[in-house]
Design an enzyme around this catalytic site. Structure first.
Site, PDB file in Angstrom:
ATOM      1  N   HIS A  70      -3.553   6.948   1.679  1.00  0.00           N
ATOM      2  CA  HIS A  70      -3.610   5.498   0.478  1.00  0.00           C
ATOM      3  C   HIS A  70      -5.548   5.097   0.883  1.00  0.00           C
ATOM      4  CE1 HIS A  70      -4.131   1.483   0.259  1.00  0.00           C
ATOM      5  NE2 HIS A  70      -3.615   1.480   0.915  1.00  0.00           N
ATOM      6  N   CYS A 112       0.988  -1.492  -0.019  1.00  0.00           N
ATOM      7  CA  CYS A 112       0.180  -0.356  -0.181  1.00  0.00           C
ATOM      8  C   CYS A 112       0.739   0.880   0.331  1.00  0.00           C
ATOM      9  CB  CYS A 112      -0.763  -0.187   1.197  1.00  0.00           C
ATOM     10  SG  CYS A 112      -1.933  -1.676   1.297  1.00  0.00           S
ATOM     11  N   ASN A 119     -10.156  -0.670  -2.332  1.00  0.00           N
ATOM     12  CA  ASN A 119      -8.845  -0.413  -1.589  1.00  0.00           C
ATOM     13  C   ASN A 119      -8.194  -0.692  -2.840  1.00  0.00           C
ATOM     14  OD1 ASN A 119      -6.253  -0.392  -0.334  1.00  0.00           O
ATOM     15  ND2 ASN A 119      -6.825  -0.798   1.408  1.00  0.00           N
TER      16      ASN A 119
HETATM   17  N1  ACO Z   1     -19.228  -8.876   5.958  1.00  0.00           N
HETATM   18  C1  ACO Z   1     -19.811  -9.224   7.260  1.00  0.00           C
HETATM   19  N2  ACO Z   1     -18.890  -9.984   8.290  1.00  0.00           N
HETATM   20  C2  ACO Z   1     -17.732 -10.046   8.408  1.00  0.00           C
HETATM   21  C3  ACO Z   1     -17.005  -9.499   7.465  1.00  0.00           C
HETATM   22  C4  ACO Z   1     -17.863  -9.462   6.375  1.00  0.00           C
HETATM   23  N3  ACO Z   1     -17.160  -8.767   4.709  1.00  0.00           N
HETATM   24  N4  ACO Z   1     -15.545  -9.761   7.369  1.00  0.00           N
HETATM   25  C5  ACO Z   1     -15.789  -9.923   9.044  1.00  0.00           C
HETATM   26  N5  ACO Z   1     -16.860  -9.831   8.957  1.00  0.00           N
HETATM   27  C6  ACO Z   1     -17.302 -10.315  10.854  1.00  0.00           C
HETATM   28  C7  ACO Z   1     -16.266 -11.170  11.453  1.00  0.00           C
HETATM   29  O1  ACO Z   1     -16.383 -12.598  11.012  1.00  0.00           O
HETATM   30  C8  ACO Z   1     -15.972 -11.194  12.849  1.00  0.00           C
HETATM   31  O2  ACO Z   1     -17.419 -11.695  13.000  1.00  0.00           O
HETATM   32  P1  ACO Z   1     -17.482 -11.966  15.163  1.00  0.00           P
HETATM   33  O3  ACO Z   1     -18.217 -10.702  15.332  1.00  0.00           O
HETATM   34  O4  ACO Z   1     -18.997 -13.443  14.556  1.00  0.00           O
HETATM   35  O5  ACO Z   1     -17.111 -13.407  14.932  1.00  0.00           O
HETATM   36  C9  ACO Z   1     -16.826  -9.823  12.968  1.00  0.00           C
HETATM   37  O6  ACO Z   1     -17.161  -9.123  11.257  1.00  0.00           O
HETATM   38  C10 ACO Z   1     -15.897  -8.320  13.415  1.00  0.00           C
HETATM   39  O7  ACO Z   1     -16.622  -7.108  13.156  1.00  0.00           O
HETATM   40  P2  ACO Z   1     -16.650  -5.559  14.278  1.00  0.00           P
HETATM   41  O8  ACO Z   1     -16.844  -6.353  16.056  1.00  0.00           O
HETATM   42  O9  ACO Z   1     -16.789  -4.349  12.852  1.00  0.00           O
HETATM   43  O10 ACO Z   1     -14.442  -6.394  14.567  1.00  0.00           O
HETATM   44  P3  ACO Z   1     -13.679  -4.615  13.976  1.00  0.00           P
HETATM   45  O11 ACO Z   1     -13.921  -3.360  14.196  1.00  0.00           O
HETATM   46  O12 ACO Z   1     -12.643  -6.043  13.957  1.00  0.00           O
HETATM   47  O13 ACO Z   1     -13.871  -4.397  12.327  1.00  0.00           O
HETATM   48  C11 ACO Z   1     -12.677  -4.965  10.374  1.00  0.00           C
HETATM   49  C12 ACO Z   1     -12.885  -5.434  11.198  1.00  0.00           C
HETATM   50  C13 ACO Z   1     -13.724  -3.791   9.490  1.00  0.00           C
HETATM   51  C14 ACO Z   1     -11.688  -5.498   9.190  1.00  0.00           C
HETATM   52  C15 ACO Z   1     -11.634  -3.770  11.319  1.00  0.00           C
HETATM   53  O14 ACO Z   1     -10.747  -4.384  11.840  1.00  0.00           O
HETATM   54  C16 ACO Z   1     -11.100  -2.627  10.142  1.00  0.00           C
HETATM   55  O15 ACO Z   1     -11.611  -2.262   9.431  1.00  0.00           O
HETATM   56  N6  ACO Z   1      -9.648  -2.783  10.048  1.00  0.00           N
HETATM   57  C17 ACO Z   1      -9.092  -2.028   8.892  1.00  0.00           C
HETATM   58  C18 ACO Z   1      -8.251  -3.413   7.883  1.00  0.00           C
HETATM   59  C19 ACO Z   1      -8.312  -2.627   6.865  1.00  0.00           C
HETATM   60  O16 ACO Z   1      -9.175  -1.538   6.219  1.00  0.00           O
HETATM   61  N7  ACO Z   1      -7.896  -3.015   5.887  1.00  0.00           N
HETATM   62  C20 ACO Z   1      -7.723  -2.744   4.321  1.00  0.00           C
HETATM   63  C21 ACO Z   1      -6.146  -3.131   4.083  1.00  0.00           C
HETATM   64  S1  ACO Z   1      -4.789  -3.164   4.391  1.00  0.00           S
HETATM   65  C22 ACO Z   1      -3.968  -1.676   3.595  1.00  0.00           C
HETATM   66  O17 ACO Z   1      -4.452  -1.425   3.337  1.00  0.00           O
HETATM   67  C23 ACO Z   1      -3.018  -0.838   5.038  1.00  0.00           C
END
Ligand code: ACO
Length: 332
Positions: free
Chosen positions: A259, A113, A289
Protein backbone atom coordinates in the site's frame (compact mmCIF):
# COMPACT_ATOMS: atom_id res chain seq x y z
CA UNK A 1 -8.06 -26.60 -5.76
CA UNK A 2 -9.97 -23.98 -7.75
CA UNK A 3 -8.18 -20.63 -7.78
CA UNK A 4 -9.29 -17.19 -8.81
CA UNK A 5 -7.26 -15.29 -11.35
CA UNK A 6 -7.18 -11.62 -12.30
CA UNK A 7 -8.26 -11.46 -15.94
CA UNK A 8 -8.49 -7.69 -16.31
CA UNK A 9 -7.20 -4.61 -14.52
CA UNK A 10 -7.54 -0.85 -14.88
CA UNK A 11 -7.15 2.38 -12.98
CA UNK A 12 -8.34 5.95 -13.23
CA UNK A 13 -7.22 9.17 -11.60
CA UNK A 14 -8.91 12.53 -12.09
CA UNK A 15 -7.02 14.82 -14.51
CA UNK A 16 -6.19 17.65 -12.07
CA UNK A 17 -2.60 17.33 -10.85
CA UNK A 18 -1.79 19.04 -7.54
CA UNK A 19 1.89 19.69 -6.88
CA UNK A 20 3.61 20.27 -3.55
CA UNK A 21 4.05 23.86 -4.68
CA UNK A 22 0.27 24.14 -5.12
CA UNK A 23 -0.15 22.90 -1.55
CA UNK A 24 2.42 25.40 -0.26
CA UNK A 25 -0.08 28.12 -1.23
CA UNK A 26 -2.83 26.59 0.95
CA UNK A 27 -0.95 24.85 3.75
CA UNK A 28 1.82 25.84 6.13
CA UNK A 29 4.22 23.35 4.53
CA UNK A 30 7.11 23.05 2.07
CA UNK A 31 7.90 20.89 -0.93
CA UNK A 32 11.05 19.78 0.90
CA UNK A 33 9.13 18.64 4.02
CA UNK A 34 6.64 16.66 1.95
CA UNK A 35 9.30 14.97 -0.22
CA UNK A 36 11.55 14.11 2.71
CA UNK A 37 8.81 12.71 4.95
CA UNK A 38 6.65 10.99 2.32
CA UNK A 39 8.32 10.90 -1.11
CA UNK A 40 5.25 12.55 -2.64
CA UNK A 41 5.71 15.09 -5.44
CA UNK A 42 2.25 15.25 -7.02
CA UNK A 43 -1.20 13.80 -6.46
CA UNK A 44 -4.53 14.04 -8.30
CA UNK A 45 -7.60 15.80 -6.93
CA UNK A 46 -11.15 15.70 -8.32
CA UNK A 47 -13.09 18.76 -9.39
CA UNK A 48 -16.14 19.59 -7.25
CA UNK A 49 -19.09 17.41 -8.18
CA UNK A 50 -17.02 14.31 -8.94
CA UNK A 51 -17.75 11.46 -6.55
CA UNK A 52 -15.94 8.33 -5.46
CA UNK A 53 -18.34 6.13 -7.42
CA UNK A 54 -17.56 8.16 -10.58
CA UNK A 55 -13.86 7.28 -10.26
CA UNK A 56 -14.79 3.68 -9.45
CA UNK A 57 -16.90 3.38 -12.60
CA UNK A 58 -14.08 4.72 -14.82
CA UNK A 59 -11.60 2.23 -13.34
CA UNK A 60 -14.16 -0.58 -13.65
CA UNK A 61 -14.74 0.21 -17.34
CA UNK A 62 -10.99 -0.02 -17.96
CA UNK A 63 -10.74 -3.36 -16.14
CA UNK A 64 -13.69 -4.69 -18.15
CA UNK A 65 -12.05 -3.56 -21.42
CA UNK A 66 -8.73 -5.09 -20.35
CA UNK A 67 -10.46 -8.41 -19.63
CA UNK A 68 -12.16 -8.22 -23.03
CA UNK A 69 -15.54 -9.09 -21.53
CA UNK A 70 -19.04 -7.71 -21.73
CA UNK A 71 -19.83 -5.96 -18.42
CA UNK A 72 -23.25 -7.61 -18.36
CA UNK A 73 -21.54 -10.95 -17.62
CA UNK A 74 -20.22 -9.73 -14.24
CA UNK A 75 -22.12 -11.58 -11.53
CA UNK A 76 -20.99 -9.82 -8.31
CA UNK A 77 -19.36 -6.59 -7.16
CA UNK A 78 -17.06 -5.99 -4.21
CA UNK A 79 -16.30 -2.31 -3.61
CA UNK A 80 -13.75 -0.92 -1.15
CA UNK A 81 -13.57 2.69 0.03
CA UNK A 82 -13.29 4.83 3.14
CA UNK A 83 -14.84 7.76 1.29
CA UNK A 84 -18.26 6.61 0.06
CA UNK A 85 -20.42 9.11 -1.84
CA UNK A 86 -22.93 8.94 1.03
CA UNK A 87 -23.02 7.92 4.67
CA UNK A 88 -25.26 5.17 3.30
CA UNK A 89 -25.65 3.31 0.97
CA UNK A 90 -22.13 2.30 0.03
CA UNK A 91 -20.64 2.77 -3.44
CA UNK A 92 -21.12 -0.85 -4.58
CA UNK A 93 -24.75 -0.30 -5.52
CA UNK A 94 -23.95 3.03 -7.19
CA UNK A 95 -21.29 1.36 -9.35
CA UNK A 96 -23.78 -1.39 -10.16
CA UNK A 97 -26.43 1.11 -11.26
CA UNK A 98 -24.02 3.33 -13.24
CA UNK A 99 -22.69 0.31 -15.12
CA UNK A 100 -26.26 -0.95 -15.66
CA UNK A 101 -25.56 -4.35 -14.11
CA UNK A 102 -29.15 -5.37 -13.38
CA UNK A 103 -29.73 -6.70 -9.87
CA UNK A 104 -26.43 -8.46 -9.08
CA UNK A 105 -25.21 -8.28 -5.48
CA UNK A 106 -22.82 -5.56 -4.36
CA UNK A 107 -20.75 -5.89 -1.20
CA UNK A 108 -19.10 -2.87 0.41
CA UNK A 109 -15.81 -3.32 2.24
CA UNK A 110 -14.81 -0.79 4.92
CA UNK A 111 -11.21 -1.62 5.66
CA UNK A 112 -9.58 1.64 4.60
CA UNK A 113 -6.00 1.24 3.35
CA UNK A 114 -6.32 -2.55 3.59
CA UNK A 115 -9.62 -2.43 1.69
CA UNK A 116 -8.36 -3.82 -1.60
CA UNK A 117 -6.77 -6.92 -0.05
CA UNK A 118 -9.78 -7.50 2.23
CA UNK A 119 -12.03 -7.19 -0.84
CA UNK A 120 -9.76 -9.56 -2.78
CA UNK A 121 -9.97 -12.03 0.11
CA UNK A 122 -13.77 -11.92 0.06
CA UNK A 123 -14.05 -12.15 -3.74
CA UNK A 124 -11.53 -15.00 -3.84
CA UNK A 125 -13.63 -17.02 -1.38
CA UNK A 126 -16.80 -16.51 -3.45
CA UNK A 127 -14.98 -17.77 -6.52
CA UNK A 128 -13.31 -20.73 -4.80
CA UNK A 129 -16.70 -21.74 -3.40
CA UNK A 130 -18.19 -21.62 -6.89
CA UNK A 131 -20.76 -18.99 -5.87
CA UNK A 132 -19.71 -16.47 -8.54
CA UNK A 133 -17.67 -16.77 -11.73
CA UNK A 134 -16.95 -13.17 -12.70
CA UNK A 135 -16.46 -10.63 -9.92
CA UNK A 136 -15.75 -6.93 -10.32
CA UNK A 137 -13.51 -5.77 -7.51
CA UNK A 138 -13.18 -2.01 -7.32
CA UNK A 139 -11.43 0.34 -4.89
CA UNK A 140 -11.84 4.10 -5.09
CA UNK A 141 -11.27 7.20 -2.99
CA UNK A 142 -12.00 10.90 -3.02
CA UNK A 143 -10.00 12.26 -0.11
CA UNK A 144 -9.27 15.77 -1.28
CA UNK A 145 -12.64 17.23 -0.32
CA UNK A 146 -12.30 16.42 3.37
CA UNK A 147 -8.76 17.27 4.43
CA UNK A 148 -7.87 19.72 7.16
CA UNK A 149 -5.55 22.30 5.62
CA UNK A 150 -4.87 23.96 8.99
CA UNK A 151 -1.69 23.22 10.99
CA UNK A 152 -3.52 20.53 12.95
CA UNK A 153 -4.31 18.49 9.84
CA UNK A 154 -1.37 19.32 7.58
CA UNK A 155 0.41 16.01 8.33
CA UNK A 156 -2.45 14.20 6.55
CA UNK A 157 -3.52 16.87 4.06
CA UNK A 158 -0.27 16.63 2.12
CA UNK A 159 -0.40 12.83 1.85
CA UNK A 160 -3.69 11.97 0.25
CA UNK A 161 -4.75 11.76 -3.37
CA UNK A 162 -7.88 10.71 -5.25
CA UNK A 163 -8.09 7.71 -7.58
CA UNK A 164 -9.50 4.29 -8.33
CA UNK A 165 -8.39 0.84 -9.40
CA UNK A 166 -10.36 -2.23 -10.42
CA UNK A 167 -9.84 -5.86 -11.33
CA UNK A 168 -11.97 -8.64 -12.78
CA UNK A 169 -11.62 -11.92 -10.93
CA UNK A 170 -12.58 -15.28 -12.45
CA UNK A 171 -11.93 -18.95 -11.71
CA UNK A 172 -8.85 -20.48 -13.29
CA UNK A 173 -10.16 -23.73 -14.70
CA UNK A 174 -6.72 -24.84 -15.92
CA UNK A 175 -3.96 -26.43 -13.84
CA UNK A 176 -1.23 -23.87 -14.70
CA UNK A 177 -0.93 -22.79 -11.04
CA UNK A 178 -1.83 -19.17 -11.76
CA UNK A 179 -4.06 -17.12 -9.51
CA UNK A 180 -4.54 -15.95 -5.95
CA UNK A 181 -2.58 -18.38 -3.75
CA UNK A 182 -3.89 -17.01 -0.45
CA UNK A 183 -4.96 -13.90 1.41
CA UNK A 184 -4.18 -13.14 5.06
CA UNK A 185 -6.26 -10.56 6.92
CA UNK A 186 -5.57 -9.05 10.35
CA UNK A 187 -6.87 -6.31 12.62
CA UNK A 188 -6.37 -4.74 16.02
CA UNK A 189 -9.26 -2.47 16.95
CA UNK A 190 -7.55 -1.27 20.12
CA UNK A 191 -5.81 1.24 17.92
CA UNK A 192 -8.89 2.50 16.05
CA UNK A 193 -8.45 6.04 17.36
CA UNK A 194 -4.81 6.29 16.19
CA UNK A 195 -5.97 6.73 12.60
CA UNK A 196 -9.59 7.64 12.12
CA UNK A 197 -12.34 10.06 11.35
CA UNK A 198 -14.06 10.30 14.72
CA UNK A 199 -17.33 11.88 13.60
CA UNK A 200 -20.07 11.44 12.47
CA UNK A 201 -20.92 9.09 15.33
CA UNK A 202 -24.51 7.90 15.88
CA UNK A 203 -23.86 7.74 19.64
CA UNK A 204 -24.09 11.54 19.57
CA UNK A 205 -27.66 12.77 19.49
CA UNK A 206 -27.94 14.66 17.23
CA UNK A 207 -25.09 13.15 15.25
CA UNK A 208 -24.15 16.32 13.42
CA UNK A 209 -23.33 19.15 15.81
CA UNK A 210 -21.77 22.47 14.95
CA UNK A 211 -19.44 22.07 17.91
CA UNK A 212 -17.90 18.98 16.31
CA UNK A 213 -17.33 20.89 13.07
CA UNK A 214 -15.68 23.70 15.04
CA UNK A 215 -13.41 21.13 16.76
CA UNK A 216 -12.41 19.60 13.40
CA UNK A 217 -13.85 16.22 14.38
CA UNK A 218 -15.13 15.51 10.90
CA UNK A 219 -11.56 15.43 9.54
CA UNK A 220 -9.30 12.38 9.43
CA UNK A 221 -6.64 12.36 12.16
CA UNK A 222 -3.62 10.19 12.85
CA UNK A 223 -0.90 9.58 15.37
CA UNK A 224 1.82 9.68 12.70
CA UNK A 225 4.60 8.02 14.68
CA UNK A 226 2.39 5.21 15.92
CA UNK A 227 1.12 4.59 12.38
CA UNK A 228 4.65 4.66 11.02
CA UNK A 229 6.01 2.11 13.49
CA UNK A 230 3.06 -0.26 13.22
CA UNK A 231 2.83 -0.09 9.42
CA UNK A 232 6.56 -0.77 9.12
CA UNK A 233 6.27 -3.88 11.33
CA UNK A 234 2.90 -5.31 10.37
CA UNK A 235 3.32 -5.35 6.58
CA UNK A 236 6.53 -7.44 6.59
CA UNK A 237 4.94 -9.71 9.23
CA UNK A 238 1.86 -10.28 7.05
CA UNK A 239 4.07 -11.02 4.03
CA UNK A 240 6.11 -13.58 5.99
CA UNK A 241 2.92 -15.30 7.21
CA UNK A 242 1.63 -15.48 3.63
CA UNK A 243 4.93 -16.86 2.31
CA UNK A 244 5.14 -19.49 5.07
CA UNK A 245 1.56 -20.61 4.39
CA UNK A 246 2.60 -21.39 0.82
CA UNK A 247 6.00 -22.93 1.58
CA UNK A 248 7.76 -19.94 -0.02
CA UNK A 249 10.29 -17.42 1.20
CA UNK A 250 11.30 -13.84 0.52
CA UNK A 251 13.70 -14.91 -2.24
CA UNK A 252 10.71 -16.21 -4.24
CA UNK A 253 9.09 -12.75 -4.48
CA UNK A 254 9.30 -11.20 -7.96
CA UNK A 255 7.35 -8.05 -7.12
CA UNK A 256 6.07 -6.62 -3.85
CA UNK A 257 3.29 -4.07 -4.02
CA UNK A 258 2.85 -2.40 -0.65
CA UNK A 259 0.00 0.00 0.00
CA UNK A 260 1.46 3.35 -1.02
CA UNK A 261 1.07 4.96 2.42
CA UNK A 262 4.31 6.87 2.50
CA UNK A 263 7.52 6.10 0.65
CA UNK A 264 9.49 5.91 3.87
CA UNK A 265 7.13 3.19 5.09
CA UNK A 266 7.58 1.26 1.80
CA UNK A 267 11.36 1.50 2.25
CA UNK A 268 11.02 0.17 5.80
CA UNK A 269 8.92 -2.74 4.52
CA UNK A 270 11.61 -3.63 1.96
CA UNK A 271 14.27 -3.37 4.67
CA UNK A 272 12.22 -5.43 7.12
CA UNK A 273 11.94 -8.21 4.54
CA UNK A 274 15.53 -7.81 3.30
CA UNK A 275 14.02 -7.49 -0.16
CA UNK A 276 15.99 -5.56 -2.81
CA UNK A 277 14.31 -2.19 -3.37
CA UNK A 278 14.02 -2.80 -7.14
CA UNK A 279 11.47 -5.54 -6.38
CA UNK A 280 9.23 -3.06 -4.56
CA UNK A 281 6.71 -1.21 -6.72
CA UNK A 282 6.49 2.44 -5.67
CA UNK A 283 4.49 5.16 -7.39
CA UNK A 284 3.49 7.34 -4.45
CA UNK A 285 5.62 10.18 -5.87
CA UNK A 286 2.97 10.76 -8.56
CA UNK A 287 -0.26 9.69 -6.86
CA UNK A 288 0.12 10.33 -3.14
CA UNK A 289 -1.69 7.97 -0.79
CA UNK A 290 -4.93 6.86 -2.47
CA UNK A 291 -5.87 4.52 0.40
CA UNK A 292 -7.84 1.47 -0.85
CA UNK A 293 -7.05 2.35 -4.47
CA UNK A 294 -3.28 2.50 -4.11
CA UNK A 295 -2.54 -1.21 -4.62
CA UNK A 296 -4.63 -1.76 -7.78
CA UNK A 297 -3.26 1.50 -9.26
CA UNK A 298 0.33 0.39 -8.61
CA UNK A 299 -0.40 -3.16 -9.79
CA UNK A 300 -1.93 -1.89 -13.03
CA UNK A 301 1.04 0.38 -13.72
CA UNK A 302 3.54 -2.39 -12.99
CA UNK A 303 1.77 -4.77 -15.37
CA UNK A 304 1.44 -2.24 -18.18
CA UNK A 305 5.13 -1.29 -17.74
CA UNK A 306 6.07 -4.98 -18.14
CA UNK A 307 7.49 -5.21 -14.60
CA UNK A 308 5.21 -8.15 -13.83
CA UNK A 309 5.12 -11.14 -16.15
CA UNK A 310 3.13 -14.35 -16.34
CA UNK A 311 4.15 -16.98 -13.80
CA UNK A 312 5.84 -14.51 -11.44
CA UNK A 313 5.09 -14.30 -7.72
CA UNK A 314 3.40 -11.00 -6.88
CA UNK A 315 2.88 -10.13 -3.22
CA UNK A 316 0.51 -7.42 -2.02
CA UNK A 317 0.52 -5.99 1.48
CA UNK A 318 -1.34 -3.18 3.23
CA UNK A 319 -1.75 -1.48 6.56
CA UNK A 320 -4.22 1.15 7.63
CA UNK A 321 -6.96 2.47 9.84
CA UNK A 322 -8.49 -0.05 12.22
CA UNK A 323 -5.74 -0.95 12.54
CA UNK A 324 -6.13 -3.46 9.74
CA UNK A 325 -3.38 -5.09 7.76
CA UNK A 326 -3.14 -7.86 5.19
CA UNK A 327 -1.16 -9.69 2.55
CA UNK A 328 -2.04 -11.55 -0.64
CA UNK A 329 0.11 -13.83 -2.78
CA UNK A 330 -0.66 -14.11 -6.48
CA UNK A 331 0.99 -16.35 -9.07
CA UNK A 332 0.61 -13.98 -12.03
N1 ACO B 1 4.49 20.40 6.64
C1 ACO B 1 5.39 20.91 7.49
N2 ACO B 1 5.48 20.52 8.78
C2 ACO B 1 4.62 19.57 9.20
C3 ACO B 1 3.66 19.00 8.34
C4 ACO B 1 3.61 19.45 7.02
N3 ACO B 1 2.72 18.96 6.13
N4 ACO B 1 2.97 18.09 9.05
C5 ACO B 1 3.46 18.08 10.28
N5 ACO B 1 4.46 18.96 10.38
C6 ACO B 1 5.26 19.29 11.54
C7 ACO B 1 4.61 18.93 12.84
O1 ACO B 1 3.70 19.93 13.23
C8 ACO B 1 5.79 18.86 13.78
O2 ACO B 1 6.16 20.16 14.14
P1 ACO B 1 6.76 20.48 15.60
O3 ACO B 1 8.02 19.68 15.70
O4 ACO B 1 6.98 21.94 15.53
O5 ACO B 1 5.72 20.06 16.57
C9 ACO B 1 6.86 18.30 12.89
O6 ACO B 1 6.45 18.53 11.52
C10 ACO B 1 7.02 16.79 13.06
O7 ACO B 1 8.04 16.41 12.22
P2 ACO B 1 8.92 15.17 12.58
O8 ACO B 1 9.77 15.46 13.74
O9 ACO B 1 9.54 14.68 11.33
O10 ACO B 1 7.84 14.16 13.09
P3 ACO B 1 7.75 12.71 12.79
O11 ACO B 1 9.11 12.11 12.67
O12 ACO B 1 6.80 12.13 13.75
O13 ACO B 1 7.10 12.63 11.34
C11 ACO B 1 5.22 12.07 10.09
C12 ACO B 1 5.77 12.94 11.19
C13 ACO B 1 5.86 12.42 8.76
C14 ACO B 1 3.72 12.28 10.00
C15 ACO B 1 5.58 10.62 10.41
O14 ACO B 1 5.12 10.28 11.67
C16 ACO B 1 5.05 9.67 9.41
O15 ACO B 1 5.56 9.56 8.31
N6 ACO B 1 4.04 8.88 9.80
C17 ACO B 1 3.41 7.96 8.93
C18 ACO B 1 2.13 8.52 8.60
C19 ACO B 1 1.69 8.09 7.26
O16 ACO B 1 2.41 8.01 6.30
N7 ACO B 1 0.47 7.79 7.19
C20 ACO B 1 -0.06 7.38 5.95
C21 ACO B 1 -1.51 7.49 6.05
S1 ACO B 1 -2.14 6.18 6.92
C22 ACO B 1 -1.92 4.83 5.98
O17 ACO B 1 -2.06 4.89 4.81
C23 ACO B 1 -1.50 3.62 6.66
Amino acid sequence: MLRSVITGIGHYVPPRVVTNQDLEKRINTTDEWIRQRSGIVTRHHVEPGVNTSDLAVEAARRAVADAGIDASTIDFIVAATLSPDHYFPGIGVLVQAKLGLGTIGALDVRNQCSGFIYALGAADQFIRAGTYRRVLLVAAEVQSSNLDYSDEGRDMAVLFGDGAGAVILEPNDSDDGRGVLSTHLFSDGRFASRLWMEKPCPGDNPTFQKEFFDQGKFFPRMDGRHVFVNASERMPEAVRIGLAANGLDVGDIDALIPHQANDRISQMVAKGLKLPEEKVVRNIDRFGNTTAASIPIALDEAIKEGRIRRGQLVVLTAFGSGYTWASALIRW
